[in-house]
Design an enzyme around this catalytic site. Structure first.
Site, mmCIF file in Angstrom:
data_model
loop_
_atom_site.group_PDB
_atom_site.id
_atom_site.type_symbol
_atom_site.label_atom_id
_atom_site.label_comp_id
_atom_site.label_asym_id
_atom_site.label_seq_id
_atom_site.Cartn_x
_atom_site.Cartn_y
_atom_site.Cartn_z
ATOM 1 N N GLU A 1 39.709 37.310 36.492
ATOM 2 C CA GLU A 1 38.625 36.873 37.378
ATOM 3 C C GLU A 1 39.164 36.334 38.699
ATOM 4 O O GLU A 1 38.682 36.704 39.778
ATOM 5 C CB GLU A 1 37.784 35.774 36.704
ATOM 6 C CG GLU A 1 37.025 36.191 35.460
ATOM 7 C CD GLU A 1 35.913 37.199 35.732
ATOM 8 O OE1 GLU A 1 35.615 37.487 36.903
ATOM 9 O OE2 GLU A 1 35.340 37.711 34.754
ATOM 10 N N ASN B 1 38.832 38.103 42.343
ATOM 11 C CA ASN B 1 38.174 37.436 43.471
ATOM 12 C C ASN B 1 39.030 37.502 44.736
ATOM 13 O O ASN B 1 38.510 37.738 45.831
ATOM 14 C CB ASN B 1 37.863 35.975 43.128
ATOM 15 C CG ASN B 1 36.571 35.847 42.349
ATOM 16 O OD1 ASN B 1 35.833 36.814 42.185
ATOM 17 N ND2 ASN B 1 36.303 34.650 41.862
ATOM 18 N N ARG C 1 28.093 42.996 41.681
ATOM 19 C CA ARG C 1 28.743 41.761 41.249
ATOM 20 C C ARG C 1 27.708 40.889 40.555
ATOM 21 O O ARG C 1 26.567 40.782 41.000
ATOM 22 C CB ARG C 1 29.342 41.010 42.449
ATOM 23 C CG ARG C 1 30.194 41.882 43.373
ATOM 24 C CD ARG C 1 31.612 41.400 43.432
ATOM 25 N NE ARG C 1 32.253 41.493 42.135
ATOM 26 C CZ ARG C 1 32.915 42.558 41.693
ATOM 27 N NH1 ARG C 1 33.015 43.615 42.427
ATOM 28 N NH2 ARG C 1 33.470 42.564 40.509
#
Ligand SMILES: Nc1ncnc2c1ncn2[C@@H]1O[C@H](COP(=O)(O)OP(=O)(O)OP(=O)(O)O)[C@@H](O)[C@H]1O
Ligand SMILES: [Mg+2]
Lengths: 142, 109
Positions: A49, A53, A108
């Site tokens: 994650e 990002n 997203r």
């Protein structure tokens, strides 16, 4: 006082092809603390994650640096720091809210920070506009 | 050629399109899978899209985005979405998003 027993430092360019490598390398390094299968899977997902990002949100053009550091401690805790020199986050508290996303393409879910929070024991996000973002995650193994 | 970490196998039977996903779903691998799925949805215009997740060994929030994005498209196209065989890992990710009973259910977005 807990003592650091091992450390990994890694720099990768922000390319989506590196997402799998980043979580695999961090996972392989942390395996020496003999985590449970679930603990390891949780950690790899949280790493994925934060790295994703940095790849998706931090840089206008792909390839900027992502700095990953992992520290293992003798109390069976792990600290993972994932840092970029990208655009930064204007409002971190808002960014951490479930479902919040600036991703405009509808692909997203805005759940990345929630996953990191759920799958680790502590999540710290520091960010400055124009300077970058630093995500620190702590995981305590059983 | 770059190695595919996620494969999508498609089977169209009657008004059901079944897509079997195997491998790791992240932001990188989701891009190709999304194109494959969307192309098949427009081609077959099914009434039901079954996403078989039994072979998914890794998934993060990009997988949630992939599934919820397809669910949104299916809603526009008047198709229902069913998730088949989600592993414990997959369910754990859906649970973070508050979607914890996802087996064989029609996903509402
Ligand atoms: N490294 C970063 N640099 C700049 N902005 C960031 C960074 N990390 C997160 N953000 C911002 O925080 C928001 C929330 O991040 P989060 O991971 O929770 O959701 P997302 O990435 O938008 O969606 P998902 O992770 O579900 O695919 C992002 O939409 C983005 O605006
Ligand atoms: Mg994210």
């Amino acid at each position: 006082m807990k003592k650091k027993i091992n450390e990994l430092k890694l720099t990768l360019p922000a390319l989506s092809a590196n997402e799998g490598a980043a979580r695999a390398i961090v996972g392989a390094f942390c395996a020496q603390l003999d985590p449970t299968v679930e603990e390891l899977a949780d950690l790899k997902c949280a790493v994925s994650e934060a790295v994703t990002n940095a790849i998706v949100h931090a840089y206008d053009t792909p390839g900027g640096p992502i700095y990953i550091s992992v520290a293992l401690f003798d109390d069976r805790s792990i600290t993972v720091v994932i840092r970029d020199r990208g655009c930064g986050i204007a409002d971190v508290a808002q960014a951490r809210q479930p479902l919040f996303t600036t991703g405009a393409d509808g692909e997203r879910s805005g759940m990345g920070f929630s996953v990191m929070e759920t799958f680790t024991d502590r999540l710290l996000v520091r960010s400055r506009i124009g300077v970058g973002t630093r995500v620190t995650m702590k995981k305590c193994l059983s | 050629m770059e190695k595919e970490t996620l494969t999508v196998a498609l089977l169209s039977e009657g008004d059901t399109l079944t897509a079997t996903l195997s491998g790791e779903i992240d932001h990188h691998s989701a891009a190709t899978a999304r194109e494959t799925l969307d192309r098949a949805l427009f081609k077959h215009r099914p009434r039901v899209l079954c996403l078989d997740l039994g072979g998914v060994s890794f998934m993060d929030s990009s997988g949630l985005g992939l599934v919820l994005g397809r669910a949104a498209l299916c809603e526009e196209l008047g198709a229902a979405v069913r998730l088949l065989r989600p592993s414990l890992r997959v369910r754990k990710i859906f649970a973070v998003a508050g979607l914890d009973r996802i087996e064989n259910i029609t996903l509402q977005v």
